[in-house]
Write a protein that holds these residues in place. Structure first.
Motif, PDB file in Angstrom:
ATOM      1  N   GLY A 102       0.683  -1.509   0.070  1.00 10.96           N
ATOM      2  CA  GLY A 102      -0.194  -0.021   0.023  1.00 10.96           C
ATOM      3  C   GLY A 102       0.659   1.165  -0.047  1.00 10.96           C
ATOM      4  N   LEU A 103       1.839   1.335   0.898  1.00 11.65           N
ATOM      5  CA  LEU A 103       2.597   2.360   0.897  1.00 11.65           C
ATOM      6  C   LEU A 103       4.246   1.991   0.963  1.00 11.65           C
ATOM      7  N   VAL A 104       5.332   2.729   0.820  1.00  7.62           N
ATOM      8  CA  VAL A 104       6.511   2.204   1.029  1.00  7.62           C
ATOM      9  C   VAL A 104       7.152   2.946   2.255  1.00  7.62           C
ATOM     10  N   GLY A 105       7.366   2.020   3.209  1.00  6.32           N
ATOM     11  CA  GLY A 105       8.026   2.929   4.620  1.00  6.32           C
ATOM     12  C   GLY A 105       9.127   2.959   4.555  1.00  6.32           C
ATOM     13  N   ALA A 106       9.907   3.245   3.366  1.00  4.16           N
ATOM     14  CA  ALA A 106      11.180   3.598   3.359  1.00  4.16           C
ATOM     15  C   ALA A 106      11.666   4.799   2.708  1.00  4.16           C
ATOM     16  N   GLY A 107      12.773   5.472   3.055  1.00  5.50           N
ATOM     17  CA  GLY A 107      13.268   6.553   2.519  1.00  5.50           C
ATOM     18  C   GLY A 107      13.441   6.393   0.882  1.00  5.50           C
ATOM     19  N   MET A 108      13.905   7.652   0.422  1.00  2.40           N
ATOM     20  CA  MET A 108      14.114   7.353  -0.828  1.00  2.40           C
ATOM     21  C   MET A 108      15.529   6.660  -1.435  1.00  2.40           C
ATOM     22  N   ALA A 109      16.244   6.813  -0.667  1.00  2.55           N
ATOM     23  CA  ALA A 109      17.621   6.073  -0.911  1.00  2.55           C
ATOM     24  C   ALA A 109      17.604   4.579  -0.587  1.00  2.55           C
ATOM     25  N   GLN A 110      16.745   4.315   0.570  1.00  2.00           N
ATOM     26  CA  GLN A 110      16.428   3.079   0.589  1.00  2.00           C
ATOM     27  C   GLN A 110      15.738   2.266  -0.486  1.00  2.00           C
ATOM     28  N   LYS A 138       6.015   6.975  -4.582  1.00  2.00           N
ATOM     29  CA  LYS A 138       7.202   6.093  -4.149  1.00  2.00           C
ATOM     30  C   LYS A 138       6.844   4.851  -4.507  1.00  2.00           C
ATOM     31  N   ASN A 139       5.780   4.400  -4.153  1.00  2.00           N
ATOM     32  CA  ASN A 139       5.346   3.103  -4.382  1.00  2.00           C
ATOM     33  C   ASN A 139       5.322   2.675  -5.945  1.00  2.00           C
ATOM     34  N   TYR A 140       5.041   3.636  -6.848  1.00  2.00           N
ATOM     35  CA  TYR A 140       5.133   3.302  -8.185  1.00  2.00           C
ATOM     36  C   TYR A 140       6.552   3.317  -8.785  1.00  2.00           C
ATOM     37  N   ASN A 160       3.320  12.782 -10.115  1.00  2.00           N
ATOM     38  CA  ASN A 160       3.253  14.432 -10.423  1.00  2.00           C
ATOM     39  C   ASN A 160       4.420  15.366 -10.256  1.00  2.00           C
ATOM     40  N   GLY A 161       5.564  14.428 -10.066  1.00  2.00           N
ATOM     41  CA  GLY A 161       6.956  15.185  -9.592  1.00  2.00           C
ATOM     42  C   GLY A 161       7.085  15.396  -8.220  1.00  2.00           C
ATOM     43  N   LEU A 162       8.219  16.065  -7.882  1.00  2.00           N
ATOM     44  CA  LEU A 162       8.614  15.969  -6.385  1.00  2.00           C
ATOM     45  C   LEU A 162       8.149  17.384  -5.802  1.00  2.00           C
ATOM     46  N   SER A 163       7.724  17.500  -4.587  1.00  2.00           N
ATOM     47  CA  SER A 163       7.694  18.863  -4.128  1.00  2.00           C
ATOM     48  C   SER A 163       7.739  18.573  -2.636  1.00  2.00           C
ATOM     49  N   SER A 164       8.284  19.577  -1.957  1.00  2.00           N
ATOM     50  CA  SER A 164       8.572  19.720  -0.519  1.00  2.00           C
ATOM     51  C   SER A 164       7.997  21.058   0.123  1.00  2.00           C
ATOM     52  N   VAL A 577      13.388  19.462   8.463  1.00  2.00           N
ATOM     53  CA  VAL A 577      12.870  18.279   8.249  1.00  2.00           C
ATOM     54  C   VAL A 577      12.366  18.073   6.773  1.00  2.00           C
ATOM     55  N   ILE A 578      13.030  17.442   5.947  1.00  2.00           N
ATOM     56  CA  ILE A 578      12.523  16.939   4.558  1.00  2.00           C
ATOM     57  C   ILE A 578      11.639  15.919   4.486  1.00  2.00           C
ATOM     58  N   ASP A 579      10.372  16.467   3.831  1.00  2.00           N
ATOM     59  CA  ASP A 579       9.264  15.441   3.575  1.00  2.00           C
ATOM     60  C   ASP A 579       8.846  15.771   2.205  1.00  2.00           C
ATOM     61  N   ILE A 580       9.525  14.903   1.240  1.00  2.00           N
ATOM     62  CA  ILE A 580       9.343  14.909  -0.190  1.00  2.00           C
ATOM     63  C   ILE A 580       8.129  14.512  -0.580  1.00  2.00           C
ATOM     64  N   LYS A 581       7.284  14.861  -1.017  1.00  2.00           N
ATOM     65  CA  LYS A 581       6.007  14.349  -1.780  1.00  2.00           C
ATOM     66  C   LYS A 581       6.069  14.233  -3.131  1.00  2.00           C
TER      67      LYS A 581
END
Length: 581
Positions: A102-110, A138-140, A160-164, A577-581
């Motif tokens: 459903g989700l990916v509980g990892a950071g982008m590098a992980q 992230k899941n996609y 949709n691309g990344l945003s913060s 705190v970086i929260d990339i969406k």
């Protein structure tokens, strides 16, 4: 007489308690021994669900009662996930992998590291399929590695691309009279920017734009390669939200088919050429596939430094010089450990603790080679402790750099005045004292600024010495600026792009060994009192209550604010705190 009666009662109570504890532990031991082992059956498909929070390192709770009663929360760790996929490559019982998370509980590098390992799995000729009702971005990205991607006919893809987003508090401070007194060095050191202004600075906007574009380029290149869609077209799809439903997603070649879950299960059976047995990632790890077996005498020590850096002992969630330095010393004294890999996943924190860890690594480097592997983030204090390694390896999407320092102290002078509180001070000397209820005086500011400048200079010198660069060259790319691993390779802050396994192989090369096994550190042992005070069901119940009361997003903000209590002394910490969406 009452004293004697009470004494006898206390003694009897003590022995009764011991008696009950004995039978409790006996029962616990019996329960522990009765667990049926997990067996990987023939014709199995490995189910990849990565919804749980993923740490680089999640050692099993060593509380025996928690283990036996299965109160320990199941924890996924990156090392076990990678090992499991590596083992599945050659496991004749595993026919393929199904990604259904459903989700990916990892950071982008992980996430990128897991995706790269799945690419290796595909090279064996085994299949990977992916299915979901709704794909988050992230899941996609993770699922795009699959041979075929399937989506529920009424589902959608977030592409949709990344945003913060960053919140600013200056107007709030002015309105309520509660503020943060700030001293910093580094024009990009924007950890404290929200307390100083109500709009984003040009420098901060520049660095955020830079690292978001760098990460997005990595995402697009990987998806482009797997889906055979050009990067230019993928950007157009993101601009127009072409994954908004199953029809547009299929037309855009983001998916292969729009089908229901029962139809997906039929496709899995067809791919396996027989009705398959499904085994979860957690069970596959429990079966022993979460580690790589080896009988080699030589060892590479992997020391995990994860979480914010605090001055003190530290634990599984916070890096303290106590536990980390103990692990470094243990690996240094072990004659079978030929090299050390420091796995850093930290936004930084206490400058003092960072310096103490740096010193222990400096002593160790004279005896054994040290390679740093960077996870999702290795910035500020996280980079400080990495800077003196023989070699530094980062993922392309790692967030690193942020070589800067700040101090932030709360002040409620205006608020206190507004509600009728006046604080009066009496001192024996005319020293640079600070009061929460008085404006920061110039003398205190000057001394604090001097301390910040001294630590910044030390920080830059540490990096210059470790990276064989001049002070001026480091200062040019420092100033608190954040870089991705890809950018850090270009400016000399890292040596190589790669995974933790790449770092381990590089450490073995520096140590001139071929046969070796990996030993993970540190060990988070609890004494009996700590074990009783930290039962997993108590911790999980607290987290559950807070999450239900606050909501997932507010709970994340609560944790961020709650962690401020650990900010003691001058900080070498990520700008925000970086929260990339």
């Amino acid at each position: 007489m009452n004293f004697l009666r009470n004494l006898i009662a206390a003694i009897l109570g003590f022995f009764i308690a011991i008696f009950l504890l004995f039978f409790l532990f006996a029962g616990v031991a019996a329960m522990a021994g009765s667990d049926d082992p997990v067996v990987v059956e023939a014709n199995s498909i490995l189910e990849l669900d990565l919804s749980s929070p993923i740490k680089d390192y999640a050692p099993k709770d060593e509380n025996p009662i928690a283990q036996a009663l299965e109160l320990d929360n199941e924890k996924l760790s990156l090392d076990k996930i990678i090992n499991a996929i590596e083992n599945a490559k050659t496991d004749t019982n595993i026919k393929g992998i199904s990604i259904n998370t459903g989700l990916v509980g990892a950071g982008m590098a992980q996430t990128q590291a897991i995706r790269n390992k799945l690419e290796e799995f595909k090279e064996t000729g085994k299949f990977i399929y992916a299915y979901n009702d709704i794909y988050t971005q992230k899941n996609y990205y993770l699922s795009s590695v699959a041979d075929s991607i399937f989506l529920n006919p009424v589902g959608a893809i977030e592409f949709n691309g990344l945003s913060s987003e960053i919140l600013y508090y200056k107007d709030f401070e002015d309105k309520y009279g509660i503020k943060m007194e700030v001293v910093r060095h580094g024009k990009y050191k924007s950890a404290v920017e929200p307390y100083l202004t109500n709009t984003m600075s040009t420098e901060n906007r520049e660095q955020i734009t830079s690292f978001l574009k760098s990460i997005w380029s990595e995402v697009l290149e990987d998806i482009s390669k797997s889906r055979k869609v050009s990067v230019e077209n993928l950007n157009t799809l993101a601009d127009n939200s072409e994954g908004r439903n199953a029809t547009t997603a299929k037309n855009a070649k983001l998916i292969d088919e729009a089908i229901y879950v029962d139809e997906y299960e039929a496709k899995l059976e067809n791919a396996a050429a027989i009705k398959p047995n499904m085994i979860t990632l957690e069970d596959y790890i429990k079966s022993g596939k979460g580690r790589i077996s080896s009988t080699a005498k030589n060892k590479i020590a992997v020391i995990y430094a994860q979480g914010e850096i605090i001055y003190g002992k530290g634990d599984e969630n916070f890096i303290g010089q106590g536990i980390i330095n103990k692990a470094i010393k243990k690996a240094r004294k072990d004659k079978n450990v030929k090299a050390i890999v420091l796995r850093v996943n930290s936004p930084g924190g206490s400058a003092l603790a960072s310096e103490l860890i740096w010193r222990e690594l400096e002593l160790t480097k004279t005896e054994k080679p040290i390679v740093v592997s960077m996870g999702n983030v290795a910035a500020s204090g996280g980079y400080y402790i990495a800077s003196n390694a023989n070699k530094i390896v980062a993922e392309p999407t790692t967030i690193t750099g942020s070589i800067g320092v700040f101090g932030a102290i709360p002040n409620v002078h205006s608020f206190a005045n507004n509600i009728g509180i006046n604080a009066e001070q009496v001192s024996t000397n005319n020293s640079a004292n600070y009061s929460l209820f008085e404006p920061m005086n110039q003398k205190f500011y000057d001394l604090t600024k001097e301390g910040v400048e001294d630590i910044y200079e030390t920080f830059v010198n540490r990096v210059a010495d470790g990276r064989k660069m001049s002070f001026e060259d480091v200062n040019e790319i420092a100033q608190g600026r954040v870089w991705t691993g890809k950018e850090a390779l270009e400016n000399g802050l890292v040596d190589k792009l790669g995974s933790l396994n790449d770092a381990v192989e590089l450490a073995a090369e520096l140590a001139a060994i071929e046969n070796y096994r990996v030993r993970s550190y540190p060990s988070y042992k609890k004494d009996f009192k700590d074990a009783l005070n930290s039962f997993p069901f108590i911790r999980s119940q607290k987290e559950t209550i807070l999450k239900e009361a606050l909501g997932a997003e507010n709970y994340r903000l609560f944790n961020t604010v709650n962690n401020l209590k650990n900010n003691k002394g001058i900080q070498a910490k990520m700008p925000f705190v970086i929260d990339i969406k």
